[in-house]
Design an enzyme around this catalytic site. Structure first.
Site, PDB file in Angstrom:
ATOM      1  N   HIS A  64       0.848  -1.197   0.000  1.00  0.00           N
ATOM      2  CA  HIS A  64       0.000   0.000   0.000  1.00  0.00           C
ATOM      3  C   HIS A  64       0.886   1.250   0.000  1.00  0.00           C
ATOM      4  O   HIS A  64       2.100   1.156   0.209  1.00  0.00           O
ATOM      5  CB  HIS A  64      -0.958  -0.006   1.201  1.00  0.00           C
ATOM      6  CG  HIS A  64      -0.288   0.058   2.532  1.00  0.00           C
ATOM      7  ND1 HIS A  64       0.493  -0.967   3.030  1.00  0.00           N
ATOM      8  CD2 HIS A  64      -0.274   1.034   3.497  1.00  0.00           C
ATOM      9  CE1 HIS A  64       0.936  -0.634   4.234  1.00  0.00           C
ATOM     10  NE2 HIS A  64       0.502   0.568   4.535  1.00  0.00           N
ATOM     11  N   HIS A  66       1.331   3.832   2.029  1.00  0.00           N
ATOM     12  CA  HIS A  66       1.864   4.517   3.208  1.00  0.00           C
ATOM     13  C   HIS A  66       3.382   4.610   3.086  1.00  0.00           C
ATOM     14  O   HIS A  66       4.037   3.677   2.620  1.00  0.00           O
ATOM     15  CB  HIS A  66       1.466   3.780   4.486  1.00  0.00           C
ATOM     16  CG  HIS A  66       0.082   4.111   4.952  1.00  0.00           C
ATOM     17  ND1 HIS A  66      -0.637   3.328   5.825  1.00  0.00           N
ATOM     18  CD2 HIS A  66      -0.733   5.171   4.660  1.00  0.00           C
ATOM     19  CE1 HIS A  66      -1.816   3.878   6.057  1.00  0.00           C
ATOM     20  NE2 HIS A  66      -1.904   4.984   5.358  1.00  0.00           N
ATOM     21  N   ASP A  68       6.044   4.318   4.870  1.00  0.00           N
ATOM     22  CA  ASP A  68       7.013   3.335   5.365  1.00  0.00           C
ATOM     23  C   ASP A  68       7.106   2.101   4.481  1.00  0.00           C
ATOM     24  O   ASP A  68       8.037   1.310   4.610  1.00  0.00           O
ATOM     25  CB  ASP A  68       6.709   2.940   6.818  1.00  0.00           C
ATOM     26  CG  ASP A  68       5.292   2.451   7.038  1.00  0.00           C
ATOM     27  OD1 ASP A  68       4.379   2.949   6.351  1.00  0.00           O
ATOM     28  OD2 ASP A  68       5.077   1.585   7.907  1.00  0.00           O
ATOM     29  N   HIS A  69       6.154   1.950   3.546  1.00  0.00           N
ATOM     30  CA  HIS A  69       6.161   0.785   2.658  1.00  0.00           C
ATOM     31  C   HIS A  69       6.552   1.128   1.216  1.00  0.00           C
ATOM     32  O   HIS A  69       6.850   0.226   0.438  1.00  0.00           O
ATOM     33  CB  HIS A  69       4.780   0.118   2.656  1.00  0.00           C
ATOM     34  CG  HIS A  69       4.400  -0.465   3.974  1.00  0.00           C
ATOM     35  ND1 HIS A  69       4.468  -1.816   4.241  1.00  0.00           N
ATOM     36  CD2 HIS A  69       3.964   0.124   5.120  1.00  0.00           C
ATOM     37  CE1 HIS A  69       4.085  -2.035   5.492  1.00  0.00           C
ATOM     38  NE2 HIS A  69       3.777  -0.875   6.042  1.00  0.00           N
ATOM     39  N   HIS A 146      -6.868  -2.880   6.270  1.00  0.00           N
ATOM     40  CA  HIS A 146      -6.102  -1.757   6.805  1.00  0.00           C
ATOM     41  C   HIS A 146      -6.978  -0.507   6.725  1.00  0.00           C
ATOM     42  O   HIS A 146      -8.133  -0.585   6.289  1.00  0.00           O
ATOM     43  CB  HIS A 146      -4.814  -1.605   5.988  1.00  0.00           C
ATOM     44  CG  HIS A 146      -3.774  -0.744   6.616  1.00  0.00           C
ATOM     45  ND1 HIS A 146      -3.560  -0.691   7.967  1.00  0.00           N
ATOM     46  CD2 HIS A 146      -2.871   0.130   6.058  1.00  0.00           C
ATOM     47  CE1 HIS A 146      -2.577   0.143   8.221  1.00  0.00           C
ATOM     48  NE2 HIS A 146      -2.145   0.659   7.085  1.00  0.00           N
ATOM     49  N   ASP A 215       0.225  -4.553   6.192  1.00  0.00           N
ATOM     50  CA  ASP A 215      -0.489  -3.975   7.333  1.00  0.00           C
ATOM     51  C   ASP A 215      -1.937  -4.456   7.312  1.00  0.00           C
ATOM     52  O   ASP A 215      -2.638  -4.263   6.311  1.00  0.00           O
ATOM     53  CB  ASP A 215      -0.468  -2.447   7.258  1.00  0.00           C
ATOM     54  CG  ASP A 215       0.909  -1.867   7.526  1.00  0.00           C
ATOM     55  OD1 ASP A 215       1.858  -2.658   7.708  1.00  0.00           O
ATOM     56  OD2 ASP A 215       1.035  -0.627   7.545  1.00  0.00           O
ATOM     57  N   HIS A 273       6.885  -5.868  11.295  1.00  0.00           N
ATOM     58  CA  HIS A 273       6.291  -4.527  11.409  1.00  0.00           C
ATOM     59  C   HIS A 273       6.148  -4.145  12.887  1.00  0.00           C
ATOM     60  O   HIS A 273       5.075  -3.806  13.378  1.00  0.00           O
ATOM     61  CB  HIS A 273       4.935  -4.472  10.696  1.00  0.00           C
ATOM     62  CG  HIS A 273       4.477  -3.080  10.358  1.00  0.00           C
ATOM     63  ND1 HIS A 273       3.711  -2.330  11.228  1.00  0.00           N
ATOM     64  CD2 HIS A 273       4.658  -2.316   9.257  1.00  0.00           C
ATOM     65  CE1 HIS A 273       3.442  -1.159  10.664  1.00  0.00           C
ATOM     66  NE2 HIS A 273       4.007  -1.130   9.464  1.00  0.00           N
TER      67      HIS A 273
END
Length: 310
Positions: A64, A66, A68-69, A146, A215, A273
């Site tokens: 996805h 976000h 951090d990914h 998520h 996530d 994570h």
């Protein structure tokens, strides 16, 4: 038999620490397939640290958009370009993630010099990862649960039946060039007759899979998708005392991960994570909690390597 190598490049969550960088997992197999699951900030540095060239990656699977990914994708692509990569790269993700990647490349006016094939994973689906071999790798995906559109991935290896030398001897067949044809096509003409893999194998086709939730909070859809996985890499952001906070943010606790591992029939659970609030030894709380439900659990850390012979 074949070997699968899993390297945890980054095991942290939204806020990176000195010991846990943003999420990223490298998976390599015996056929030469290389898959990168998520690409957090600094992923190309982590690849260099473990001695892997970014240009060796065949498929980039992003759960996805976000940060951090996904924040490591642009730099990764530019490094591939500077390394004179020419082979195509496949990127699987949500439409929002693919739009983010496309707009970033347009804004920087980068001419990469290689083809990027974008796979819009709107619903559940399957992608064949193409390398000529009797064994096969496919990547499956399903929508996770998520707070934005996100994906869970499953890497599935299908191993062809293995040729049994004792059966060859019993059938008075000698190994030769026809073996390659047999492996690639499943059948071959040998000494005036048709021989199939089934005829000269002691066992049938086998499957092995590694699932990655990305996530997600616990939900029926994800639990169903994980069923039958051999190795499960699961969101384990918080411990069970913070279950409410985890659910509100679309994440799982270590206890949630253990329950999913138990119901899925997995052989190994890898907690992933991990929130930055668990510094150093404190992260063992997650491991202790999970092992009460699913004993064969390990806590991931940056640089962790796992090799499986299947």
């Amino acid at each position: 038999m074949g070997r699968i190598d899993i390297t945890i490049l980054g095991s942290g969550s939204a806020v990176p620490s000195l010991h846990r960088w943003h999420p990223s997992i490298l998976v390599k197999d015996w056929m030469g397939n290389t898959v990168l699951l998520d690409a957090g900030e600094g992923v190309q540095i982590r690849l260099r640290k473990v001695g892997v060239s970014p240009s060796s990656i065949d498929v980039l699977a992003i759960t996805h958009p976000h940060g951090d990914h996904i924040n490591g994708v642009a730099g990764l692509l530019m490094t591939m370009s500077l390394q004179s990569r020419r082979k195509p790269l496949t990127i699987i993700s949500t439409s929002e993630s693919l739009e983010f990647i496309s707009e970033t490349l347009e804004a920087t006016r980068e001419n990469l010099g290689f083809e990027v094939m974008l796979v819009d994973a709107r619903e559940s689906g399957v992608l064949d990862v193409g390398r000529p071999s009797g064994d096969r790798l496919t990547i499956e995906w399903e929508r996770a649960c998520h707070n934005i559109e996100s994906l869970a991935f499953k890497l599935v290896w299908t191993l062809r039946p293995r040729i049994d030398a004792r059966i060859l001897e019993r059938l008075d067949l000698k190994a030769g060039p026809w073996i390659r044809e047999l492996i690639e096509k499943g059948r071959a003409h040998v000494e005036g007759r048709i021989v199939t893999l089934k005829d000269i194998s002691a066992s049938g086709e086998r499957k092995y899979s590694v699932a990655y939730t990305g996530d997600t909070s616990p939900c029926t859809r994800v639990a169903k998708f994980l069923h039958g996985s051999d190795i499960l890499i699961h969101d384990s952001t918080l411990d069970s005392s913070l279950a409410r906070e985890a659910a509100e943010r679309g994440h799982s606790t270590s206890l949630d991960a253990a329950r999913n591992a138990l119901t899925s029939g997995a052989k190994l659970l890898i907690l992933f994570h991990v929130s930055s609030r668990y510094s150093g030894y404190e992260a063992r709380l997650l491991l202790k909690e999970a092992r009460r439900v699913f004993p064969n659990t390990v806590l991931s850390w940056d640089g962790m390597k796992l090799s499986i012979t299947i």
